[in-house]
Every structure is written in structure tokens, then in C-alpha cells.
Design a protein around this motif. Sequence first.
Motif, PDB file in Angstrom:
ATOM      1  N   LYS A 110      -4.306   2.467   6.769  1.00  0.00           N
ATOM      2  CA  LYS A 110      -5.134   2.418   5.566  1.00  0.00           C
ATOM      3  C   LYS A 110      -6.288   3.408   5.665  1.00  0.00           C
ATOM      4  O   LYS A 110      -6.985   3.477   6.669  1.00  0.00           O
ATOM      5  N   ASN A 111      -6.460   4.176   4.608  1.00  0.00           N
ATOM      6  CA  ASN A 111      -7.489   5.210   4.480  1.00  0.00           C
ATOM      7  C   ASN A 111      -7.290   6.378   5.449  1.00  0.00           C
ATOM      8  O   ASN A 111      -8.173   7.215   5.584  1.00  0.00           O
ATOM      9  N   LYS A 112      -6.146   6.436   6.098  1.00  0.00           N
ATOM     10  CA  LYS A 112      -5.831   7.551   6.999  1.00  0.00           C
ATOM     11  C   LYS A 112      -4.416   8.058   6.732  1.00  0.00           C
ATOM     12  O   LYS A 112      -3.773   8.631   7.606  1.00  0.00           O
TER      13      LYS A 112
ATOM     14  N   ARG B  13       0.834  -1.213   0.000  1.00  0.00           N
ATOM     15  CA  ARG B  13       0.000   0.000   0.000  1.00  0.00           C
ATOM     16  C   ARG B  13       0.863   1.254   0.000  1.00  0.00           C
ATOM     17  O   ARG B  13       0.636   2.173  -0.805  1.00  0.00           O
TER      18      ARG B  13
END
Length: 170
Positions: A155-157, A86
Motif C-alpha cells: 500500500k502506497n508503494k 486495492r
Amino acid sequence: MLAKVADYFNALNELKTEMQAGVDDSEVVPVLAALLGSPMKRLEKRRPPPSGMESWKTPGMGMVLASEFLRNLHWEGFKPDRHINRLLGRWFPEVVRKKSGRADFLAREILYCGSQDVITGLNYSLVGVAVTPKGCNFTKADNLVWALGAYVEKKNKESDEVYWKTVAAR
């Protein structure tokens, strides 16, 4: 398996030496991790596992755990887990694209494997190696990126913080 095959470590070292003849030094550990993490019958016909083993595939391990296993033997490499993939994909999309052809070549021509999981794992391992600063141990760089992904840049932050200076990819 380690108890059943007395010469397992020596067999791994021999396989590592064989692989070093066909790939760049920085590619050996990812290629071996792919081999240990995925069944590869075509390759095993050319490089059979040691006596007492049915396959080079390590039971219960995919490429990520096989990478960690090899790193525990003090073999340098990137472990292509979700945090590494990621963040490297976010930070270095151009290097991901650049290394995809080499990852595909290693999977298909060295390992005789077309698995997308293997190709992706090889790709992100190669990206990690490519962007690691000269003089820095690949495993150390991997551990730092992993810690960022697991504890800071979740993730997503993810933030826009720049952790890497301009890198000329290897």
C-alpha cells in the motif's frame, strides 16, 4: 459450531446446490461467503439454517474469513481482502464499475441484504473472477494477487509494473 452440528458440511453442500440454481457458477462461492459472513435474517426465513444452528452466520467470521473457509473446502473463489481489493481496483477500475451492478443485484435480490460491506466484497470477488485468465483456478489467481499485494506491491508503494496482460473480462 462444527462439533455441535454434525451435518454442517452436508448442509453447506445443499445450500451450494440451491444457490447454483439461481446464480452463475462463478458467483456461488462469493454469495455463500457473504451469507456465512453476515447476518441475513430475511434470507434465513426462506433458507433456514440446519437444525442446531441459529443462523448461517459463522461466529467470528466476516465475508473475507468465510471466503477463506470455503476455499479451504476446495471451493474456488476470490477472497475480497484489502490486498485483493486495492490491487484489482488499481488495475481494473473499469471492471470494478462494470461488476458493481451485478454485486448489488446479488446482495439485494439473492441475499436480501443492502450492506455496503457485502456489496463491496461481492464486487471485488466478481472482478477477480472476471479478470482471471481462462483455464486458471480462481483461488490460484487470488493467491498470486494476494502475495503481490502483501509482499511486493505494498500500500502506497505500488509500482507501474504490468502483471496482467489485456483481459477480456468474463
